[in-house]
Design a protein around this motif. Structure first.
Motif, mmCIF file in Angstrom:
data_model
loop_
_atom_site.group_PDB
_atom_site.id
_atom_site.type_symbol
_atom_site.label_atom_id
_atom_site.label_comp_id
_atom_site.label_asym_id
_atom_site.label_seq_id
_atom_site.Cartn_x
_atom_site.Cartn_y
_atom_site.Cartn_z
ATOM 1 N N GLU A 187 -6.976 -2.821 -17.480
ATOM 2 C CA GLU A 187 -6.152 -1.715 -17.999
ATOM 3 C C GLU A 187 -4.830 -1.786 -17.083
ATOM 4 N N VAL A 188 -4.888 -2.545 -15.737
ATOM 5 C CA VAL A 188 -3.759 -2.524 -15.127
ATOM 6 C C VAL A 188 -2.976 -3.657 -15.319
ATOM 7 N N ASP A 189 -1.604 -3.425 -15.357
ATOM 8 C CA ASP A 189 -0.455 -4.338 -15.800
ATOM 9 C C ASP A 189 -0.082 -5.195 -14.243
ATOM 10 N N GLN A 190 -0.121 -4.228 -13.289
ATOM 11 C CA GLN A 190 0.390 -5.021 -12.073
ATOM 12 C C GLN A 190 -0.230 -4.273 -10.779
ATOM 13 N N PHE A 191 -0.469 -5.018 -9.922
ATOM 14 C CA PHE A 191 -1.377 -4.540 -8.739
ATOM 15 C C PHE A 191 -0.697 -4.558 -7.340
ATOM 16 N N VAL A 192 -0.428 -3.820 -6.670
ATOM 17 C CA VAL A 192 0.231 -3.612 -5.310
ATOM 18 C C VAL A 192 -1.009 -3.631 -4.438
ATOM 19 N N ILE A 193 -1.512 -4.615 -3.620
ATOM 20 C CA ILE A 193 -2.609 -4.624 -2.702
ATOM 21 C C ILE A 193 -1.650 -4.387 -1.390
ATOM 22 N N MET A 194 -2.208 -3.327 -0.592
ATOM 23 C CA MET A 194 -1.856 -3.111 0.879
ATOM 24 C C MET A 194 -2.730 -2.594 1.792
ATOM 25 N N GLU A 195 -2.791 -2.660 2.871
ATOM 26 C CA GLU A 195 -3.714 -2.335 3.886
ATOM 27 C C GLU A 195 -3.772 -1.104 4.184
ATOM 28 N N HIS A 196 -2.623 -0.117 3.996
ATOM 29 C CA HIS A 196 -2.331 1.308 4.419
ATOM 30 C C HIS A 196 -1.609 1.884 3.370
ATOM 31 N N LEU A 197 -2.430 2.432 2.333
ATOM 32 C CA LEU A 197 -2.014 3.103 1.210
ATOM 33 C C LEU A 197 -1.155 4.355 1.632
ATOM 34 N N LEU A 198 -1.795 4.848 2.855
ATOM 35 C CA LEU A 198 -0.568 6.325 3.398
ATOM 36 C C LEU A 198 0.357 5.993 4.051
ATOM 37 N N ASP A 199 1.009 4.879 4.083
ATOM 38 C CA ASP A 199 2.038 4.388 4.725
ATOM 39 C C ASP A 199 3.246 4.842 3.782
ATOM 40 N N GLU A 200 3.848 5.972 3.741
ATOM 41 C CA GLU A 200 4.789 6.476 2.581
ATOM 42 C C GLU A 200 6.055 5.354 2.550
ATOM 43 N N GLN A 201 6.492 5.335 3.778
ATOM 44 C CA GLN A 201 7.844 4.333 3.797
ATOM 45 C C GLN A 201 7.619 3.055 2.759
ATOM 46 N N LEU A 202 6.229 2.239 3.244
ATOM 47 C CA LEU A 202 6.226 1.177 2.608
ATOM 48 C C LEU A 202 5.929 1.416 0.893
ATOM 49 N N GLU A 258 3.839 -12.374 1.890
ATOM 50 C CA GLU A 258 3.336 -11.819 3.218
ATOM 51 C C GLU A 258 4.349 -11.013 3.801
ATOM 52 N N VAL A 259 3.985 -9.887 4.355
ATOM 53 C CA VAL A 259 5.083 -9.016 5.124
ATOM 54 C C VAL A 259 4.590 -9.330 6.601
ATOM 55 N N VAL A 260 5.210 -10.150 7.227
ATOM 56 C CA VAL A 260 4.839 -10.265 8.655
ATOM 57 C C VAL A 260 4.980 -9.269 9.587
ATOM 58 N N ALA A 261 6.384 -8.521 9.287
ATOM 59 C CA ALA A 261 6.695 -7.473 10.180
ATOM 60 C C ALA A 261 5.778 -6.284 10.256
ATOM 61 N N LYS A 262 5.370 -5.824 9.160
ATOM 62 C CA LYS A 262 4.320 -4.759 8.963
ATOM 63 C C LYS A 262 2.884 -5.178 9.213
ATOM 64 N N THR A 263 2.687 -6.555 9.229
ATOM 65 C CA THR A 263 1.112 -7.173 9.251
ATOM 66 C C THR A 263 0.150 -6.656 7.940
ATOM 67 N N LEU A 264 1.047 -6.668 6.902
ATOM 68 C CA LEU A 264 0.347 -6.217 5.731
ATOM 69 C C LEU A 264 0.309 -7.356 4.807
ATOM 70 N N PHE A 265 -0.608 -7.513 3.653
ATOM 71 C CA PHE A 265 -0.496 -8.433 2.697
ATOM 72 C C PHE A 265 -0.571 -8.014 1.356
ATOM 73 N N TYR A 266 0.528 -8.470 0.621
ATOM 74 C CA TYR A 266 0.503 -7.656 -0.763
ATOM 75 C C TYR A 266 0.428 -8.784 -1.634
ATOM 76 N N THR A 267 -0.190 -8.388 -2.812
ATOM 77 C CA THR A 267 -0.288 -9.547 -3.889
ATOM 78 C C THR A 267 0.120 -8.531 -5.205
ATOM 79 N N TYR A 268 0.864 -9.352 -6.074
ATOM 80 C CA TYR A 268 1.568 -8.742 -7.239
ATOM 81 C C TYR A 268 1.120 -9.483 -8.246
ATOM 82 N N PHE A 269 0.708 -8.880 -9.360
ATOM 83 C CA PHE A 269 0.444 -9.338 -10.743
ATOM 84 C C PHE A 269 1.741 -9.163 -11.744
ATOM 85 N N ILE A 270 2.712 -9.825 -11.824
ATOM 86 C CA ILE A 270 3.963 -9.402 -12.450
ATOM 87 C C ILE A 270 4.133 -9.906 -14.117
ATOM 88 N N ASP A 271 4.505 -9.150 -14.912
ATOM 89 C CA ASP A 271 4.375 -9.574 -16.320
ATOM 90 C C ASP A 271 5.825 -10.393 -16.356
#
Length: 433
Positions: A73-88, A7-20
């Motif tokens: 088909e997806v090996d890893q997901f990155v869930i984020m609220e704002h996909l257009l946040d280029e920096q993140l 959980e990234v508190v500073a950006k109030t975004l929540f990420y989920t990763y599925f990692i091999d």
């Protein structure tokens, strides 16, 4: 496969990763990876994930939809609220690289992420895709203004937020009917046919409610047969992939319910169309990338209806592959990987795709007839989009097409007949809502 949460508190975004778990966190062999920004559950964007996997790449999907987590088909997901946040997004791609992923391409097949993903690709030093050209195509007003000098461009003007409808009409002296649309939209959302002054006022209220403070595009309504052209450009070499005739149903909105491949025009019309496409690509400056262009043949003249900076969605990849043997999605991925696409036809078949809509609103109880539809001669594909429990409506955009049947034959007539008969097998049972 291990799962962990951060959980990234500073950006109030929540990420989920599925990692091999087999991939070393630091160092180790680099795994060739393609990063996708966004995807739908069906159609071109989903097939792109499948193609990347079949090509041997590790597939990473950045998405804001938790419902996409069942994509095999997806090996890893990155869930984020704002996909257009280029920096993140760049920070997350950097983490991928630190964990042993060799990012080979960054791409999107859905709006509004096409030019954005191309920009990320360029920032990462990957294959140089035509960012400015793709961005231009994403804005319907900007692309009209860019191509204003071409004879294919119909009359258009711009309605600004503070304009008075009455004064605007008197000033511009345009005649009914005309098309009203926002500059940023897809799938025919909020594209309205305006036939009277009263309807003009009502259409403005409807579109401005969804697009406040946005200028709106007003353009001439063109009568004629509509065609779609898939275009792929690699190192400024233009690949004219396919011509598809569209059957457009009007019920207050413009919904494409049928696709015929190949679209049939005479040699002179085809030659003039090809010249029009070349002039469009030249004017937009597209040197690496893909797009699809919708044109109408009106009284012997080609007119540009729309251009989008990606392959057409829905079943278009399947339509072209059934007709030619070319997996266009795969060839587009090659362009983003810096490889030359190969567009060699392996067969020549006629393909007809029929999309189904419904005439009333309701809660979906069940759908029957898929197996029966598949039993009809020439039917290669039947897709039912909604799940039980979904609220279905009469169509107000392309997203309200609820089933697709594709038939293939040696003749256009037989392909269409097979798909239409098969489509009659599909029954939607609704509870009024």
């Amino acid at each position: 496969m291990s799962i962990w949460w951060a959980e990234v508190v500073a950006k109030t975004l929540f990420y989920t990763y599925f990692i091999d778990a087999s991939v070393p966190m630091n160092g180790g062999a680099h795994i060739k990876t393609i990063v996708f920004i966004g995807s739908y559950k069906f159609g071109t964007s989903k097939e792109a994930l499948m193609s990347a996997k079949e090509m041997g790449y590790y597939v990473v999907l950045f998405t804001d939809k938790t419902s996409n987590l069942n994509f095999l088909e997806v090996d890893q997901f990155v869930i984020m609220e704002h996909l257009l946040d280029e920096q993140l997004v760049m920070e997350e791609i950097t983490k991928l690289k630190e964990r042993g992923k060799q990012v080979c391409a960054c791409i999107s097949f859905i709006d509004p992420y096409v030019s954005y993903a191309a920009k990320l690709s360029n920032h990462l030093g990957l294959s140089q895709v035509s960012v400015e050209s793709l961005g231009l195509m994403e804005n319907k007003i900007a692309i009209r203004e860019k191509l204003e000098n071409l004879s294919i461009t119909p009359f258009f003007t711009i309605f600004h937020p503070n304009d008075s409808p009455k004064e605007f009409k008197e000033k511009h002296k345009f005649s009914f009917p005309f098309i009203l649309k926002p500059p940023i939209s897809n799938g025919s959302k909020d594209v309205l046919l305006v036939e009277t002054t009263e309807k003009f006022v009502n259409a403005l209220k409807l579109v401005q409610k969804k697009h406040p403070n946005s200028p709106l595009l007003i353009e001439e309504f063109i009568q004629g047969t509509q065609y779609l052209v898939e275009v792929l450009v690699y190192k400024s070499v233009i690949k004219f992939v396919g011509l598809v005739e569209q059957e457009v149903k009007y019920n207050g909105r413009f919904i494409v319910t049928g696709y015929k491949y190949p679209g049939l025009v005479d040699a002179d019309e085809y030659s003039r169309l090809y010249a029009c496409i070349l002039s469009i690509i030249e004017q937009t400056g597209l040197s690496n990338g893909s797009c699809h262009i919708e044109m109408k043949l009106a009284q012997g003249h080609w007119k540009l209806i729309e251009i989008n900076p990606r392959m057409s969605g829905g079943a278009m990849n399947r339509i072209i592959e059934e007709g030619t043997g070319i997996n266009l999605v795969k060839e587009i991925l090659k362009v983003y990987l810096g490889e030359e696409p190969i567009l060699i036809e392996q067969r020549k078949k006629h393909v007809y795709a029929r999309y189904l809509t419904i005439g009333s609103r309701g809660k979906l109880l069940r759908v029957t007839g898929k197996e029966l539809a598949l039993m009809h001669d020439g039917v290669k594909y039947v897709h039912i989009k909604p799940l039980e429990g979904r609220i279905l409506t009469t169509p107000y955009s392309m997203g309200n097409r609820y089933a697709c049947i594709i038939a293939v034959s040696d003749t256009a007539e037989q392909a269409e007949a097979s798909a239409i008969v098969a489509a009659k097998e599909i029954k939607f049972y609704l509870e009024p809502f």
